[in-house]
Design a protein around this motif. Structure first.
Motif, mmCIF file in Angstrom:
data_model
loop_
_atom_site.group_PDB
_atom_site.id
_atom_site.type_symbol
_atom_site.label_atom_id
_atom_site.label_comp_id
_atom_site.label_asym_id
_atom_site.label_seq_id
_atom_site.Cartn_x
_atom_site.Cartn_y
_atom_site.Cartn_z
ATOM 1 N N SER A 1 0.829 -1.203 0.000
ATOM 2 C CA SER A 1 0.000 0.000 0.000
ATOM 3 C C SER A 1 0.867 1.258 0.000
ATOM 4 O O SER A 1 0.418 2.328 -0.414
ATOM 5 N N GLY A 2 2.119 1.138 0.435
ATOM 6 C CA GLY A 2 3.034 2.265 0.387
ATOM 7 C C GLY A 2 3.408 2.672 -1.015
ATOM 8 O O GLY A 2 3.949 3.768 -1.227
ATOM 9 N N TRP B 1 1.274 3.274 -3.259
ATOM 10 C CA TRP B 1 0.193 4.130 -3.733
ATOM 11 C C TRP B 1 0.391 5.525 -3.130
ATOM 12 O O TRP B 1 0.556 5.660 -1.912
ATOM 13 N N THR C 1 -6.590 7.548 7.154
ATOM 14 C CA THR C 1 -5.297 6.911 7.391
ATOM 15 C C THR C 1 -5.285 6.269 8.774
ATOM 16 O O THR C 1 -5.666 6.941 9.741
ATOM 17 N N LYS D 1 -3.155 1.913 3.274
ATOM 18 C CA LYS D 1 -2.073 2.894 3.226
ATOM 19 C C LYS D 1 -2.021 3.697 4.522
ATOM 20 O O LYS D 1 -3.058 4.140 5.033
ATOM 21 N N TYR E 1 -0.422 7.120 5.763
ATOM 22 C CA TYR E 1 0.205 8.319 5.208
ATOM 23 C C TYR E 1 1.488 8.667 5.975
ATOM 24 O O TYR E 1 1.507 8.683 7.200
ATOM 25 N N GLU F 1 -0.114 -1.562 5.002
ATOM 26 C CA GLU F 1 0.710 -1.067 6.104
ATOM 27 C C GLU F 1 -0.108 -0.906 7.377
ATOM 28 O O GLU F 1 0.450 -0.724 8.465
#
Length: 426
Positions: free
Chosen positions: A164-165, A167, A189, A196, A198, A342
């Motif tokens: 997901s990091g 993206w 988040t 993901k 942030y 994540e």
């Protein structure tokens, strides 16, 4: 008996703002999963019990005398807002006033509803970062606002999208959507469904735009304690200049694995939160007293053991990371490419490499992922959720080759899903 005329609720007896908000992906797919008695990795709730200390706190509250069974303070049970204030003041780096800066709600869902109703005027534009929890759009619409969408996209140079990091949010695309009518930016988040988390620099970019254009930020942080592989959740409200313009939404249900308690909150500057309080008192007025007392005791306990191995906020993500890895390994083994999250409850899987004969041609107009999930429920007995449901119509076709699995389940549930997946005949 005299026949009563049928009432046409699409006419003058209904409010126009309710048009188009009756369909709901959770209602549809939950019913389908139940009808076919499928193993359910679709709905985002744990099928295991909350920690014993909060269960005990709830029992103690129920036996705590008559006041535990009566109305409490409309905007939050005193012991709960005090606990939340003490706990989050040290995280945000700002002294939070328990009676001005906090509103306790019927789950995070109602906190979001109050925020949109209180802060969005007719004609205001609200930028929503995709993928997003599907209630954001109808809530903006019912407040008279216009939703504007900016999707997270896989990095162009990331090759295989495995995390997901990979993206990211384009600062250029986000800033291009800001107009004189823009009122707020909505982020989630850790993100549902992508997972993901942030990074500080990504949040700073959003914060800089909010400050530059005098915008609000509505930050949905219900999965804040559920981060994996060293990812760290950062509250955008903790960044310079953002406390005064951020509404942070939290959830006791996600925090303590007790989603049925329906205790959430909105946190922010008192001048903003007072607007949400007005919406809250005109809808539900207050929330269940005993549940709030139990959550208060849970946070008191976590305050004392914070950042130690005894903390549930340490133990839960450690347990869930193992469940995530278990499900991801299974998905890979059957040709479903997982996007490793994540954080959060969910793992997305890329199904574009699979070819399926859906047989049912009556639903050809439906998105591919909707058809795939329905086929999997009916033919394989495994329920998930289509990811395009988390996107706007203008972007959904770009992301209709993904489905969402929930891994916050007992090992026996995950084992049952694994048996089904390993016996796929595709």
């Amino acid at each position: 008996m005299r026949n009563c005329p049928q009432i046409n609720m699409t006419g003058r007896l209904s409010a126009l703002r309710t048009d188009g908000v009756d369909k709901n992906v959770w209602v549809e797919f939950t019913k389908l999963a139940a009808d076919y008695k499928a193993v359910n990795l679709g709905q985002g709730f744990p099928d295991f019990s909350p920690p014993k200390f909060v269960q005990d706190a709830f029992c103690n509250a129920l036996n705590g005398g008559p006041l535990m069974h009566q109305y409490t303070r409309a905007f939050g049970h005193p012991s709960l807002v005090k606990s939340l204030s003490k706990f989050f003041s040290r995280i945000v780096g700002h002294e939070i006033d328990p009676f001005e800066d906090l509103l306790v709600t019927v789950g995070a869902y109602q906190a979001l509803y109050c925020a949109f109703q209180a802060l969005v005027d007719e004609g205001d534009e609200v930028i929503i970062v995709e993928p997003f929890f599907d209630c954001y759009h109808p809530m903006v619409m019912m407040a008279g606002g216009k939703a504007v969408y900016v999707p997270l996209r896989p990095k162009a140079d990331s090759g295989a999208v495995l995390s997901s990091g990979d993206w990211v949010l384009s600062s250029e695309e986000l800033s291009s959507k800001i107009t004189p009518h823009t009122k707020a930016i909505v982020i989630n988040t850790p993100n549902n469904p992508l997972g993901k988390v942030y990074k500080t620099e990504e949040l700073q970019m959003i914060a800089d735009l909010c400050i530059k254009h005098d915008l609000l930020c509505i930050s949905d942080e219900v999965y804040e304690w559920l981060t994996y592989d060293g990812a760290k959740h950062v509250k955008i409200a903790s960044l310079p200049g953002m406390w005064e313009r951020t509404i942070t939404v939290g959830s006791a249900g996600k925090t303590f694995s007790a989603t049925g308690w329906k205790v959430g909150w909105a946190m922010g500057a008192g001048s903003v939160i007072k607007r949400l309080k007005a919406m809250h008192q005109m809808s539900v007025f207050d929330c269940a007293t005993a549940a709030q007392e139990a959550v208060a005791q849970g946070f008191e306990r976590e305050y004392k053991v914070f950042a130690t191995p005894e903390s549930y906020f340490h133990q839960l993500p450690a347990m869930l990371q193992q469940k995530r890895n278990k499900l991801a390994s299974c998905l890979q083994s059957v040709g479903l490419q997982p996007i490793m999250p994540e954080g959060g409850y969910f793992i997305m899987a890329d199904i574009s490499s699979l070819t399926v004969d859906f047989k049912d041609q009556s639903a050809e107009d439906e998105p591919y992922d909707f058809r795939f999930v329905k086929w999997m429920i009916k033919e394989k007995g495994l329920a998930t959720i289509p990811v395009s449901a988390f996107y706007s119509p203008e972007h959904s076709k770009e992301f209709d080759k993904y489905i969402r699995f929930c891994f916050v389940k007992e090992d026996s549930t995950l084992d049952a899903a694994e048996d089904i997946l390993r016996n796929f005949s595709l």
